[in-house]
Design a protein around this motif. Structure first.
Motif, mmCIF file in Angstrom:
data_model
loop_
_atom_site.group_PDB
_atom_site.id
_atom_site.type_symbol
_atom_site.label_atom_id
_atom_site.label_comp_id
_atom_site.label_asym_id
_atom_site.label_seq_id
_atom_site.Cartn_x
_atom_site.Cartn_y
_atom_site.Cartn_z
ATOM 1 N N PHE A 172 -17.661 -30.406 10.650
ATOM 2 C CA PHE A 172 -18.709 -29.763 9.849
ATOM 3 C C PHE A 172 -18.281 -28.351 9.434
ATOM 4 C CE2 PHE A 172 -22.429 -26.935 9.789
ATOM 5 C CZ PHE A 172 -23.136 -27.495 8.735
ATOM 6 N N LEU A 173 -17.761 -27.576 10.379
ATOM 7 C CA LEU A 173 -17.350 -26.205 10.078
ATOM 8 C C LEU A 173 -16.140 -26.166 9.144
ATOM 9 C CD1 LEU A 173 -17.845 -24.580 13.586
ATOM 10 C CD2 LEU A 173 -19.187 -24.128 11.505
ATOM 11 N N GLN A 174 -15.196 -27.075 9.335
ATOM 12 C CA GLN A 174 -14.032 -27.127 8.444
ATOM 13 C C GLN A 174 -14.454 -27.437 7.010
ATOM 14 O OE1 GLN A 174 -11.174 -29.903 10.044
ATOM 15 N NE2 GLN A 174 -10.273 -28.379 11.401
ATOM 16 N N LEU A 175 -15.322 -28.421 6.847
ATOM 17 C CA LEU A 175 -15.792 -28.755 5.500
ATOM 18 C C LEU A 175 -16.577 -27.592 4.894
ATOM 19 C CD1 LEU A 175 -16.832 -32.478 6.032
ATOM 20 C CD2 LEU A 175 -14.951 -31.632 4.624
ATOM 21 N N GLY A 176 -17.374 -26.926 5.719
ATOM 22 C CA GLY A 176 -18.095 -25.746 5.251
ATOM 23 C C GLY A 176 -17.154 -24.645 4.809
ATOM 24 N N THR B 260 -13.364 -14.057 6.650
ATOM 25 C CA THR B 260 -12.401 -13.868 7.744
ATOM 26 C C THR B 260 -13.006 -14.328 9.065
ATOM 27 O OG1 THR B 260 -11.352 -12.026 6.581
ATOM 28 C CG2 THR B 260 -10.972 -12.167 8.955
ATOM 29 N N ALA B 261 -14.256 -13.966 9.313
ATOM 30 C CA ALA B 261 -14.937 -14.399 10.535
ATOM 31 C C ALA B 261 -15.060 -15.919 10.568
ATOM 32 C CB ALA B 261 -16.314 -13.748 10.620
ATOM 33 N N PHE B 262 -15.393 -16.517 9.434
ATOM 34 C CA PHE B 262 -15.529 -17.971 9.328
ATOM 35 C C PHE B 262 -14.181 -18.636 9.618
ATOM 36 C CE2 PHE B 262 -17.835 -21.314 6.435
ATOM 37 C CZ PHE B 262 -17.934 -22.181 7.512
ATOM 38 N N GLN B 263 -13.097 -18.054 9.111
ATOM 39 C CA GLN B 263 -11.766 -18.608 9.344
ATOM 40 C C GLN B 263 -11.405 -18.575 10.824
ATOM 41 O OE1 GLN B 263 -9.430 -16.177 6.733
ATOM 42 N NE2 GLN B 263 -10.040 -17.312 4.897
#
Length: 139
Positions: free
Chosen positions: A77-81, A101-104
């Motif tokens: 889910f997070l990767q697709l987001g 950057t935080a999301f990465q």
């Protein structure tokens, strides 16, 4: 399988374009390559004899079952987001560099955690046996 194809294509394309850091693409793709190699290994060791190339690719002969872990589902889910956000970020009028950057880093963490969960979870991989056949033969 469709999730893996989508993630692979998006990861490679966005990394080649420079929108996704190469270090993160390496983590994402490395995890998937590792899981693929593990799947090949588990299929081979759990395949009932005789072990032949033809029988290896005969999926009517189940030998191992992989169950996705909870963190793996969150990770997908997070990767697709992240992929979606990476494609949208250039057209957003607000500076989202810090958030991206935080999301990465979040996705990098969950990707590593997810890969390790398959290694250390006792429920992730189950070797199937012919218990039914053995029980019927013993009767």
């Amino acid at each position: 399988m469709a999730d893996k194809m989508l993630m692979t294509v998006l990861t490679v394309c966005l990394a080649m374009q420079g929108s996704l850091p190469v270090w993160l693409a390496t983590i994402i793709l490395g995890r998937d390559v590792g899981l693929g190699i593990a799947a090949i290994y588990y299929r081979w060791i759990s395949l009932p004899p005789p072990k032949t190339f033809t029988r290896y690719w005969d999926f009517s002969l189940p030998s191992a079952e992989v169950r996705p872990t909870i963190i793996s589902k969150y990770n997908t889910f997070l990767q697709l987001g992240l992929m979606g956000a990476t494609m949208v970020a250039p057209v957003v009028a607000v500076d989202v560099t810090g958030a991206m950057t935080a999301f990465q880093y979040l996705v990098a963490t969950t990707t590593v955690w997810s890969g390790l969960s398959y290694v250390f979870s006792k429920d992730a991989v189950r070797i199937l046996s012919d218990n039914k056949d053995q029980k019927s033969k013993s009767r």
